[in-house]
Design an enzyme around this catalytic site. Structure first.
Site, PDB file in Angstrom:
ATOM      1  N   ASP A   1       5.744  -5.302   6.754  1.00  0.00           N
ATOM      2  CA  ASP A   1       6.279  -6.528   7.358  1.00  0.00           C
ATOM      3  C   ASP A   1       6.326  -7.679   6.354  1.00  0.00           C
ATOM      4  O   ASP A   1       7.337  -8.382   6.253  1.00  0.00           O
ATOM      5  CB  ASP A   1       5.502  -6.912   8.623  1.00  0.00           C
ATOM      6  N   ASP A   2       5.257  -7.865   5.587  1.00  0.00           N
ATOM      7  CA  ASP A   2       5.236  -8.977   4.622  1.00  0.00           C
ATOM      8  C   ASP A   2       6.290  -8.772   3.532  1.00  0.00           C
ATOM      9  O   ASP A   2       7.002  -9.707   3.166  1.00  0.00           O
ATOM     10  CB  ASP A   2       3.847  -9.093   3.966  1.00  0.00           C
TER      11      ASP A   2
ATOM     12  N   GLY B   1       0.824  -1.217   0.000  1.00  0.00           N
ATOM     13  CA  GLY B   1       0.000   0.000   0.000  1.00  0.00           C
ATOM     14  C   GLY B   1       0.853   1.260   0.000  1.00  0.00           C
ATOM     15  O   GLY B   1       1.949   1.288   0.551  1.00  0.00           O
TER      16      GLY B   1
ATOM     17  N   ARG C   1       1.315  -5.771  -4.998  1.00  0.00           N
ATOM     18  CA  ARG C   1       1.309  -6.669  -3.841  1.00  0.00           C
ATOM     19  C   ARG C   1       1.758  -8.091  -4.186  1.00  0.00           C
ATOM     20  O   ARG C   1       1.476  -9.020  -3.440  1.00  0.00           O
ATOM     21  CB  ARG C   1      -0.092  -6.720  -3.243  1.00  0.00           C
TER      22      ARG C   1
ATOM     23  N   ASP D   1       0.212   1.868   8.453  1.00  0.00           N
ATOM     24  CA  ASP D   1      -0.409   1.153   9.576  1.00  0.00           C
ATOM     25  C   ASP D   1       0.401   1.275  10.878  1.00  0.00           C
ATOM     26  O   ASP D   1      -0.129   1.040  11.957  1.00  0.00           O
ATOM     27  CB  ASP D   1      -0.570  -0.335   9.244  1.00  0.00           C
TER      28      ASP D   1
ATOM     29  N   LYS E   1       8.209   0.652   5.535  1.00  0.00           N
ATOM     30  CA  LYS E   1       7.078   1.465   5.061  1.00  0.00           C
ATOM     31  C   LYS E   1       5.771   0.901   5.563  1.00  0.00           C
ATOM     32  O   LYS E   1       5.631  -0.312   5.624  1.00  0.00           O
ATOM     33  CB  LYS E   1       7.080   1.435   3.525  1.00  0.00           C
ATOM     34  N   THR E   2       4.850   1.659   5.968  1.00  0.00           N
ATOM     35  CA  THR E   2       3.427   1.350   6.064  1.00  0.00           C
ATOM     36  C   THR E   2       2.741   2.404   6.931  1.00  0.00           C
ATOM     37  O   THR E   2       3.230   2.735   8.019  1.00  0.00           O
ATOM     38  CB  THR E   2       3.075  -0.061   6.595  1.00  0.00           C
TER      39      THR E   2
ATOM     40  N   ARG F   1      -3.093   8.109   2.216  1.00  0.00           N
ATOM     41  CA  ARG F   1      -1.905   7.325   1.862  1.00  0.00           C
ATOM     42  C   ARG F   1      -0.970   8.037   0.888  1.00  0.00           C
ATOM     43  O   ARG F   1       0.179   7.643   0.737  1.00  0.00           O
ATOM     44  CB  ARG F   1      -2.317   5.982   1.252  1.00  0.00           C
TER      45      ARG F   1
END
Ligand code: FBP
Length: 555
Positions: free
Chosen positions: A178-179, A84, A148, A208, A205-206, A431
């Site tokens: 994380d993924d 994302g 993704r 979240d 990055k994220t 975002r």
């Protein structure tokens, strides 16, 4: 090209770098710590990462004339934006580019187009000074696009290696959550195990905020996204405090973690903010959550205040025990019977099929959900196996249940207010915002630090910048071995090494600070109006980090 006045003005913003990597690149000293271990499952993870496990932490310090010829090598590096969007991604690339060119003007930076798929399919663009300059200090990932794709099959790993060989790459930089960084660690290991010298470096990055730990204080994008949502939440607070006629039910992005909801609550002081991690810890049912919201509505109505604001974390449903169970059963049934399920196009056919697959308790819950929301639970999972919580309209589900409960209370003469409510979902809006000064500086530093890690010949590292509540010059840059953040988790039926997701800690300062005040907020009107992100002006207004970060770093 048409550009807005703000974009033009942001082009001339010069991101700040930590002292250790600012100035001449010949003055960067590399300090290595002791060997490291994974957070748990040490032996299993060591076996999986035979070549990359246990590397030391690395810190960059300023020290004159290091005579480091390596830093002047001509390098070929590829960069990937993964997952994302998060504000600041363009500055990570700009920092990496500037570092590479400072090291050697002949170095090349390739952008892999459209995420990790660009690496497997060898879809690249050479990033020139002209291209980079168009994107400095801007939001979005549009410079090369994101995706993704999960690199997991033997063919995908082999194709990645093939691309690295064809382009003669010294390194690949993966900008992801994380993924994606778990993928980066696997890629680093695969390259070494297959005799390739292509290094792999990650950048955290994220929006979240769930990629953080002792060594990674925050992921980039969290700061700007939370400030963007808080601006709009604050505006809604003020609107409803003016007209005094609406309750606003606002779902906020963040996937499983409630960091965004918590930070926005600290910035705006809404009447209610649900925290998924607490819901799970207290094993709260959907009915109990509805009860909690109604209690605030009734009390405020008794005070004559028929308005308010409720914040709902995106991943809430996954933390309500009975729904969590339902989701697990749905995931298993839909994975085991994927071919059969794919043939069912009508919702009633799907429901009928599920009646034979789910336990009766879960099927009852599924049936009790409004049909449109139940249908959202059946949407495709993302490539990492996650339910797409952004597609589940939890805010509408809760509002519907609150309305029912209030009418029961009204009949029982326990509630005498007026209830009119609106739902919102703030996610995508935040975002791609222009990165705040914090994210502009942080991202540029992460990218620049990634270059230094590459020039040191390191692989399987996450670029890290610490001490983030101090002024940027006092930040410290370096690298953290990716295996250090790993544990084993059950994924698709077997144990897999993954970077541990950081959820809201209920004994942490941000949650405690919120919990101390929320009883008052639930009854009284205590809204705060943070206003829009400021890019120019006093440092306490323009450069401040999130409240979460400040509280976490408080001693
Ligand atoms: P990342 O974990 O890749 O950074 O994505 C964050 C996020 O914005 C989540 O908050 C949200 O649930 C998800 O992406 C939405 O995904 P998509 O962009 O695929 O709709």
């Amino acid at each position: 090209m048409n550009i807005s006045p703000l974009q033009k003005a942001r082009y001339s913003y010069v991101p700040k770098l930590p002292e250790g990597i600012s100035g001449s690149i010949d003055d960067i000293a590399v300090e290595k710590g002791c060997p490291t271990e994974s957070i748990s499952d040490k032996e299993e993870i060591r076996k999986i990462f035979k070549n990359t496990y246990g590397k030391p932490l690395v810190t960059f310090k300023k020290a004159e004339n290091q005579n480091n010829t390596q830093i002047h090598r001509e390098l070929k590096v590829g960069v990937i934006l993964s997952g994302g969007q998060a504000p600041g991604g363009h500055n990570v690339i700009a920092g990496l580019f500037d570092g590479l060119k400072k090291g050697n003007p002949n170095s090349t930076l390739y952008g892999f187009k459209g995420g990790p798929g660009g690496l497997t399919d060898n879809k690249t663009i050479v990033l020139t000074e002209e291209i980079i300059n168009e994107y400095r200090n801007t939001g979005g990932f549009d410079i090369i696009g994101s995706g993704r794709t999960k690199i997991e099959s033997d063919e995908q790993f082999a194709a990645s290696l093939e691309t690295a060989k064809k382009l003669n790459l010294d390194a690949v930089v993966v900008i992801g959550g994380d993924d994606s960084n778990t993928n980066a660690a696997l890629l680093a290991e695969y390259f070494l195990a297959n005799g390739s010298n292509t290094q792999v470096i990650g950048c955290p990055k994220t929006i979240d905020g769930d990629l953080k730990n002792e060594h990674i204080e925050t992921s980039f994008g969290f700061d700007t996204a939370c400030k963007t949502y808080s601006e709009v939440i604050g505006n809604l607070c003020r609107d409803t405090n003016s007209a005094k006629k609406y309750w606003h039910f606002i779902k906020l992005m963040g996937r499983s973690a409630s960091h965004i909801a918590l930070e926005c609550a600290l910035q705006t002081q809404p009447n209610i903010c649900l925290i998924s991690e607490e819901v799970e810890a207290e094993a709260m049912s959907l009915d109990q959550i509805v009860e909690q919201i109604c209690t605030s509505i009734v009390k405020r109505a008794d005070n004559g205040d028929n308005f308010g604001v409720v914040l709902i974390p995106e991943g809430l449903v996954e933390f309500i025990p009975e729904i969590k169970k339902l989701i697990i059963e749905l995931n298993d049934s839909m994975a085991d019977g994927a071919d059969e399920f794919a043939k069912l196009t009508e919702f009633c056919e799907q429901t009928n099929w599920l009646s034979k697959k789910l336990t009766s308790a879960s099927f009852e819950i599924f049936k009790s959900l409004p049909a449109d929301i139940a249908g959202q639970f059946l949407m495709d999972r993302d490539p990492h196996g996650n339910v797409q919580v952004s597609r589940i309209e939890t805010e509408k589900l809760l509002l519907g249940m609150v309305e029912k409960k209030l009418s029961i209370l009204k009949e029982a003469k326990k509630y005498n207010g007026k209830f009119s409510a609106l739902t919102h979902f703030f996610g995508y809006e935040g975002r791609c915002a222009f990165p705040s000064n914090f994210d502009s500086d942080y991202c540029y530093s992460l990218g620049y630090s990634a270059f230094v890690l590459i020039s040191c010949g390191l692989t399987g590292y996450l670029s890290s910048v610490k001490n983030l509540t101090a002024p940027a010059a006092k930040w410290t840059a370096g690298g953290v071995p990716l295996t250090m953040m790993m544990n084993l988790e059950q994924r698709h039926g077997s144990k897999k090494p993954v970077i541990k997701k950081a959820l809201v800690e209920l004994d942490g300062k941000p949650f405690k600070s919120f919990a101390e005040k929320r009883v008052t907020w639930a009854e009284k009107t205590c809204f705060l109006f943070p206003g829009a992100i400021q890019y120019f002006g006093p440092t306490e207004v323009c450069d401040a980090p999130t409240i979460t970060l400040k509280l976490e770093k408080e001693v």
